[in-house]
Design a protein around this motif. Structure first.
Motif, PDB file in Angstrom:
ATOM      1  N   ALA A 142      38.257  30.247  40.092  1.00  0.00           N
ATOM      2  CA  ALA A 142      37.365  30.566  38.638  1.00  0.00           C
ATOM      3  C   ALA A 142      37.916  29.662  38.168  1.00  0.00           C
ATOM      4  CB  ALA A 142      38.038  32.420  38.235  1.00  0.00           C
ATOM      5  N   ARG A 143      39.928  29.044  38.084  1.00  0.00           N
ATOM      6  CA  ARG A 143      39.269  28.396  37.277  1.00  0.00           C
ATOM      7  C   ARG A 143      39.028  26.981  37.859  1.00  0.00           C
ATOM      8  NH1 ARG A 143      44.210  30.990  36.416  1.00  0.00           N
ATOM      9  NH2 ARG A 143      45.187  29.847  38.201  1.00  0.00           N
ATOM     10  N   ALA A 144      38.935  26.926  39.175  1.00  0.00           N
ATOM     11  CA  ALA A 144      38.413  25.213  39.784  1.00  0.00           C
ATOM     12  C   ALA A 144      37.396  25.040  39.814  1.00  0.00           C
ATOM     13  CB  ALA A 144      39.005  25.891  41.100  1.00  0.00           C
ATOM     14  N   VAL A 145      36.253  26.634  39.146  1.00  0.00           N
ATOM     15  CA  VAL A 145      34.715  25.940  39.127  1.00  0.00           C
ATOM     16  C   VAL A 145      34.482  26.494  38.203  1.00  0.00           C
ATOM     17  CG1 VAL A 145      34.067  26.010  41.579  1.00  0.00           C
ATOM     18  CG2 VAL A 145      34.486  28.736  40.913  1.00  0.00           C
ATOM     19  N   ASN A 146      34.469  26.472  37.551  1.00  0.00           N
ATOM     20  CA  ASN A 146      35.248  26.761  35.408  1.00  0.00           C
ATOM     21  C   ASN A 146      33.886  27.578  35.656  1.00  0.00           C
ATOM     22  OD1 ASN A 146      35.339  26.697  33.124  1.00  0.00           O
ATOM     23  ND2 ASN A 146      33.604  25.279  32.854  1.00  0.00           N
ATOM     24  N   ALA A 147      34.433  29.268  36.304  1.00  0.00           N
ATOM     25  CA  ALA A 147      33.522  30.398  36.143  1.00  0.00           C
ATOM     26  C   ALA A 147      33.812  31.742  35.959  1.00  0.00           C
ATOM     27  CB  ALA A 147      33.204  30.379  37.934  1.00  0.00           C
ATOM     28  N   SER A 148      33.375  32.932  36.151  1.00  0.00           N
ATOM     29  CA  SER A 148      34.562  34.639  36.110  1.00  0.00           C
ATOM     30  C   SER A 148      35.118  34.694  37.420  1.00  0.00           C
ATOM     31  CB  SER A 148      33.372  35.188  34.572  1.00  0.00           C
ATOM     32  OG  SER A 148      31.903  35.570  35.254  1.00  0.00           O
ATOM     33  N   PRO A 149      35.809  35.932  37.113  1.00  0.00           N
ATOM     34  CA  PRO A 149      35.692  36.365  38.407  1.00  0.00           C
ATOM     35  C   PRO A 149      34.597  37.956  39.058  1.00  0.00           C
ATOM     36  CG  PRO A 149      37.587  36.889  36.778  1.00  0.00           C
ATOM     37  CD  PRO A 149      36.372  36.258  36.192  1.00  0.00           C
ATOM     38  N   GLU A 150      33.504  37.429  37.426  1.00  0.00           N
ATOM     39  CA  GLU A 150      32.188  38.264  38.907  1.00  0.00           C
ATOM     40  C   GLU A 150      31.041  37.204  39.594  1.00  0.00           C
ATOM     41  OE1 GLU A 150      32.783  38.148  35.446  1.00  0.00           O
ATOM     42  OE2 GLU A 150      33.613  39.740  35.272  1.00  0.00           O
ATOM     43  N   GLU A 151      31.804  36.116  39.237  1.00  0.00           N
ATOM     44  CA  GLU A 151      30.920  35.530  40.038  1.00  0.00           C
ATOM     45  C   GLU A 151      31.683  34.704  41.538  1.00  0.00           C
ATOM     46  OE1 GLU A 151      28.873  32.448  37.851  1.00  0.00           O
ATOM     47  OE2 GLU A 151      30.637  32.310  36.303  1.00  0.00           O
ATOM     48  N   LEU A 152      32.106  35.533  41.827  1.00  0.00           N
ATOM     49  CA  LEU A 152      33.372  35.314  43.105  1.00  0.00           C
ATOM     50  C   LEU A 152      32.922  36.270  43.390  1.00  0.00           C
ATOM     51  CD1 LEU A 152      35.259  32.917  40.665  1.00  0.00           C
ATOM     52  CD2 LEU A 152      35.539  32.472  43.272  1.00  0.00           C
ATOM     53  N   VAL A 153      33.342  35.831  44.901  1.00  0.00           N
ATOM     54  CA  VAL A 153      32.977  36.822  46.117  1.00  0.00           C
ATOM     55  C   VAL A 153      34.346  37.300  47.306  1.00  0.00           C
ATOM     56  CG1 VAL A 153      31.002  37.355  46.106  1.00  0.00           C
ATOM     57  CG2 VAL A 153      32.064  35.964  47.750  1.00  0.00           C
ATOM     58  N   LYS A 154      35.439  38.292  47.226  1.00  0.00           N
ATOM     59  CA  LYS A 154      36.145  38.257  48.367  1.00  0.00           C
ATOM     60  C   LYS A 154      35.449  38.851  49.820  1.00  0.00           C
ATOM     61  CE  LYS A 154      38.354  41.187  45.320  1.00  0.00           C
ATOM     62  NZ  LYS A 154      39.866  41.486  45.071  1.00  0.00           N
ATOM     63  N   ASN A 155      36.445  38.207  50.573  1.00  0.00           N
ATOM     64  CA  ASN A 155      36.169  38.294  51.844  1.00  0.00           C
ATOM     65  C   ASN A 155      36.772  39.477  52.318  1.00  0.00           C
ATOM     66  OD1 ASN A 155      33.200  37.435  52.072  1.00  0.00           O
ATOM     67  ND2 ASN A 155      34.581  35.349  51.523  1.00  0.00           N
ATOM     68  N   ILE A 156      37.226  40.776  52.817  1.00  0.00           N
ATOM     69  CA  ILE A 156      38.163  41.542  53.028  1.00  0.00           C
ATOM     70  C   ILE A 156      38.427  41.784  54.960  1.00  0.00           C
ATOM     71  CG2 ILE A 156      39.670  43.875  52.495  1.00  0.00           C
ATOM     72  CD1 ILE A 156      39.711  41.540  50.548  1.00  0.00           C
ATOM     73  N   CYS A 157      38.877  41.796  55.460  1.00  0.00           N
ATOM     74  CA  CYS A 157      38.922  41.426  56.857  1.00  0.00           C
ATOM     75  C   CYS A 157      39.434  42.669  57.179  1.00  0.00           C
ATOM     76  CB  CYS A 157      39.158  40.271  57.857  1.00  0.00           C
ATOM     77  SG  CYS A 157      38.021  38.549  57.286  1.00  0.00           S
ATOM     78  N   LEU A 158      38.543  43.283  57.947  1.00  0.00           N
ATOM     79  CA  LEU A 158      39.725  44.804  57.934  1.00  0.00           C
ATOM     80  C   LEU A 158      39.475  44.665  60.185  1.00  0.00           C
ATOM     81  CD1 LEU A 158      37.414  46.855  55.991  1.00  0.00           C
ATOM     82  CD2 LEU A 158      40.443  46.485  55.616  1.00  0.00           C
ATOM     83  N   LEU A 159      40.525  45.679  60.726  1.00  0.00           N
ATOM     84  CA  LEU A 159      40.101  45.582  62.319  1.00  0.00           C
ATOM     85  C   LEU A 159      40.311  47.079  62.218  1.00  0.00           C
ATOM     86  CD1 LEU A 159      42.633  42.714  63.808  1.00  0.00           C
ATOM     87  CD2 LEU A 159      40.167  42.930  63.930  1.00  0.00           C
ATOM     88  N   ASP A 160      39.578  47.484  63.830  1.00  0.00           N
ATOM     89  CA  ASP A 160      38.996  49.530  63.542  1.00  0.00           C
ATOM     90  C   ASP A 160      40.500  49.492  64.789  1.00  0.00           C
ATOM     91  OD1 ASP A 160      38.112  48.153  65.662  1.00  0.00           O
ATOM     92  OD2 ASP A 160      36.259  48.706  65.263  1.00  0.00           O
ATOM     93  N   GLY A 161      40.388  50.187  65.497  1.00  0.00           N
ATOM     94  CA  GLY A 161      41.694  50.534  66.868  1.00  0.00           C
ATOM     95  C   GLY A 161      41.260  49.813  68.126  1.00  0.00           C
ATOM     96  N   ASP A 162      39.795  49.069  67.878  1.00  0.00           N
ATOM     97  CA  ASP A 162      39.535  48.358  69.116  1.00  0.00           C
ATOM     98  C   ASP A 162      39.313  46.602  69.655  1.00  0.00           C
ATOM     99  OD1 ASP A 162      38.767  50.735  70.632  1.00  0.00           O
ATOM    100  OD2 ASP A 162      36.595  51.068  69.754  1.00  0.00           O
ATOM    101  N   GLY A 163      39.818  46.744  67.614  1.00  0.00           N
ATOM    102  CA  GLY A 163      40.278  45.434  67.390  1.00  0.00           C
ATOM    103  C   GLY A 163      39.498  45.191  66.926  1.00  0.00           C
TER     104      GLY A 163
END
Length: 163
Positions: A44-65
């Motif tokens: 947010a600081r780098a682009v002078n934006a609010s956190p609401e303007e960013l998205v997070k990509n959370i990587c998940l794995l299941d039992g089969d990979g």
């Protein structure tokens, strides 16, 4: 697509993503910085934006990979249990940084919302914004993209996945 170069040459992860954007005709802007964008606050600081303007990509794995990438707004948290229940997947867990690099081809903290084999889930709150910033392939880069283009780029499924 516009490219802003930092002091030295782009790293190979940023170059890979930039090539992907061009080859897939994804309408987005790749931004590189001299400062880290690993956390939502840093980005947010780098682009002078609010956190609401960013998205997070959370990587998940299941039992089969199998990889699932959960995309939420910057201020939200992913509910792993909600995703596991919706997908009827046992053993769903957060991927380690090593697994993220192996499965996506991008380092943790720079993982984009598209460009690698995964099931992409997008929280509906993400779609409340017209434009968002997502991982740009490295810890010092971001991609600015319209949310409609993001969905087109990753063929994601809209599903309530936030806590």
């Amino acid at each position: 697509m516009t490219l802003i170069l930092k002091g030295n040459l782009m790293n190979r992860y940023e170059q890979r993503l930039r090539t992907y954007l061009e080859e897939q005709h994804i309408q987005a802007e790749h931004l590189s910085f001299d400062q880290p964008c690993h956390s939502v606050a840093e980005a947010a600081r780098a682009v002078n934006a609010s956190p609401e303007e960013l998205v997070k990509n959370i990587c998940l794995l299941d039992g089969d990979g199998q990889l699932t990438t959960a995309i939420v707004k910057g201020e939200d948290r992913v509910s792993v249990s909600r995703i596991a229940k919706a997908l009827q997947k046992d053993g769903l867990r957060l991927a380690t940084p090593e697994e993220i690099l192996e499965k996506t081809g991008y380092p943790c903290g720079g993982t984009p919302s598209f460009g690698y084999p995964a099931m992409f889930l997008i929280d509906p709150k993400v779609m409340e914004r017209e434009l968002v910033f997502t991982g740009g392939g490295s810890e010092t880069s971001l991609v600015k993209i319209r949310t409609t283009e993001l969905v087109r780029a990753n063929q994601g499924t809209l599903l309530r996945i936030r806590q």
